[in-house]
Design an enzyme around this catalytic site. Structure first.
Site, PDB file in Angstrom:
ATOM      1  N   LYS A  35       0.840  -1.209   0.000  1.00 38.24           N
ATOM      2  CA  LYS A  35       0.000   0.000   0.000  1.00 38.24           C
ATOM      3  C   LYS A  35       0.873   1.256   0.000  1.00 38.24           C
ATOM      4  CE  LYS A  35      -0.334  -0.449   4.981  1.00 38.24           C
ATOM      5  NZ  LYS A  35      -0.951  -1.290   6.019  1.00 38.24           N
ATOM      6  N   TYR A 253      15.482  29.333   9.928  1.00 41.15           N
ATOM      7  CA  TYR A 253      14.338  30.091  10.435  1.00 41.15           C
ATOM      8  C   TYR A 253      14.314  30.091  11.954  1.00 41.15           C
ATOM      9  CZ  TYR A 253      12.390  30.124   5.722  1.00 41.15           C
ATOM     10  OH  TYR A 253      12.184  30.334   4.381  1.00 41.15           O
ATOM     11  N   MET A 301      11.907  24.118   3.378  1.00 39.60           N
ATOM     12  CA  MET A 301      11.193  23.343   2.361  1.00 39.60           C
ATOM     13  C   MET A 301      12.147  22.616   1.416  1.00 39.60           C
ATOM     14  SD  MET A 301       8.312  24.573  -0.389  1.00 39.60           S
ATOM     15  CE  MET A 301       7.263  25.347   0.821  1.00 39.60           C
TER      16      MET A 301
HETATM   17  C1  LIG Z   1      -0.148  -2.299   6.557  1.00 40.79           C
HETATM   18  C2  LIG Z   1      -0.734  -3.607   6.920  1.00 40.79           C
HETATM   19  C3  LIG Z   1       0.063  -4.752   7.050  1.00 40.79           C
HETATM   20  C4  LIG Z   1       1.569  -4.703   6.998  1.00 40.79           C
HETATM   21  O1  LIG Z   1       2.053  -4.163   8.203  1.00 40.79           O
HETATM   22  P1  LIG Z   1       3.638  -4.018   8.482  1.00 40.79           P
HETATM   23  O2  LIG Z   1       3.725  -3.591   9.883  1.00 40.79           O
HETATM   24  O3  LIG Z   1       4.112  -2.968   7.530  1.00 40.79           O
HETATM   25  O4  LIG Z   1       4.223  -5.326   8.180  1.00 40.79           O
HETATM   26  C5  LIG Z   1      -0.567  -5.956   7.279  1.00 40.79           C
HETATM   27  N1  LIG Z   1      -1.916  -6.035   7.390  1.00 40.79           N
HETATM   28  C6  LIG Z   1      -2.705  -4.949   7.290  1.00 40.79           C
HETATM   29  C7  LIG Z   1      -4.171  -5.091   7.448  1.00 40.79           C
HETATM   30  C8  LIG Z   1      -2.152  -3.705   7.075  1.00 40.79           C
HETATM   31  O5  LIG Z   1      -2.928  -2.627   7.008  1.00 40.79           O
END
Ligand SMILES: *Cc1c(COP(=O)(O)O)cnc(C)c1O
Length: 364
Positions: A35, A253, A301
């Site tokens: 993801k 800054y 930035m």
């Molecule tokens: C993101 C996610 C994972 C993977 O988690 P990690 O800690 O990155 O291994 C597994 N299952 C679900 C449902 C997730 O949302």
């Protein structure tokens, strides 16, 4: 010299980490969680690299799933939040995407869907995470409703661990006990994220779902010594200015840093516009020419300032490593009060991703 803010992605390290995950859970199928643009590493290059040795991919939404299909990857693809609206259901069916089912309306929507190809579903159970899923006492009824639907293919069970990154916590065992009570063979199930895969054998079940470990960052405060991961991303930029500032001169800054003596200060071509954390405090390490230097002053930035005292002959154009082998993303995350996951995901498109086949060592 063009502006240099670059993430080199080391594909051999990715393959190595996948092998580590495989070695931890040799009996389980493996679903690589990709993801958020493969945790900022680039969805398609990562998916192609892993393709031959994973049974499935997991993503969050159709926008992340469809590119996998368009790239010709025919793996099982699991959408971790299922469909967000009923009108996505025909796309799941047509593209053979698996849906996580976590709310009653989704079952209702499937009952009303007019689709020919059945959708494989993962029934999500909330065993303690308090996020998505049916509570354990609702789950069996939900499973029966799903099983009665013509448009539903195979049904598998999923839960998510809330404290698997805390080796001392009793929560994982409690969650697995609740989960185990619900699942009758031959139904398949999955619980393990990276922390579960690395540390909790009893969570491996039929499928493990590693994410962060594939990218070489540990989900634990203290990495597991038995499973050495290799960092996949090296974030690098270059020195674009080197100069002496007098004692008492402010840097950046608000003048958060004030030179305690006359000293050499370097400016590096990366900032929060690239995803370098704006909250990085003075003392956050960077690596330059094999030496460790410290960030000083507020992150801008496009730029950060570093303390060049003790760095031999720093020069404009020198490569500066923000994270990678040294310092690791976990170390930077600790300094910034966040986790490696967030550092990776927040890299902006302005950072060029460059893919390398070798593992990461030394300066490029
Ligand atoms: C993101 C996610 C994972 C993977 O988690 P990690 O800690 O990155 O291994 C597994 N299952 C679900 C449902 C997730 O949302």
């Amino acid at each position: 010299m063009s502006r240099h803010a670059r993430a080199t992605i080391h594909l051999d390290a990715l393959r190595h980490n996948l092998a580590v995950a495989r070695g931890c859970a040799p009996q389980s199928n493996l679903m690589a969680v990709l993801k958020a643009n493969a945790y900022g590493h680039g969805l398609l290059p990562v998916a192609h690299t892993l393709a031959d040795d994973v049974e499935a991919f997991a993503v969050s939404c159709l926008e992340e799933a469809l590119p996998l299909r368009e790239a010709g990857l025919n793996h099982r693809v699991v959408l971790l939040e299922g469909f967000f609206e009923a009108d996505e259901i025909p796309v799941f069916a047509a593209r053979r995407l698996d849906a996580v089912i976590h709310q009653p309306w989704q079952i209702q929507a499937l009952a009303e869907a007019d689709i020919k190809d059945p959708i494989d579903c993962w029934l999500k159970v909330d065993t303690g995470m308090g996020r998505l899923g049916f509570l354990p006492d609702e789950a069996s009824a939900a499973a029966e409703q799903l099983a009665a639907l013509k448009c539903v293919g195979q049904i598998r069970w999923m839960t998510h661990l809330a404290e698997a990154d805390e080796p001392e916590s009793p929560s994982t065992a409690q969650q697995m006990a609740k989960f185990g009570e619900l699942i009758a063979a031959p139904a398949q199930s999955t619980a393990a994220n990276s922390a579960g895969t690395l540390h909790w054998r009893e969570t491996h079940a039929d499928w493990v779902r590693p994410g962060i470990m594939l990218f070489g960052a540990s989900p634990f405060a203290v990495p597991e010594p038995h499973a050495p991961l290799q960092p996949v991303m090296r974030l690098e930029a270059r020195l674009i200015s080197v100069k002496q500032l007098p004692k008492g001169h402010g840097v950046g800054y608000g003048g958060r840093f004030v030179c305690p003596e006359e000293m050499p200060v370097g400016i590096v071509s990366i900032g929060y516009g690239d995803g370098y954390p704006r909250h990085a405090p003075d003392g956050t390490p960077v690596q330059i020419n094999g030496h460790t230097a410290s960030l000083i002053g507020k992150v801008s930035m496009d730029m950060i300032a570093i303390d060049l005292r003790g760095i031999p002959q720093p020069a404009v154009g020198d490569l500066v490593i923000l994270w990678g082998d040294q310092p690791s993303a976990n170390v930077i995350a600790d300094h910034c009060g966040t986790i490696s996951y967030e550092l990776f995901c927040r890299l902006t498109p302005r950072v060029q991703r460059v893919y390398r086949n070798g593992a990461m060592h030394g300066q490029s």
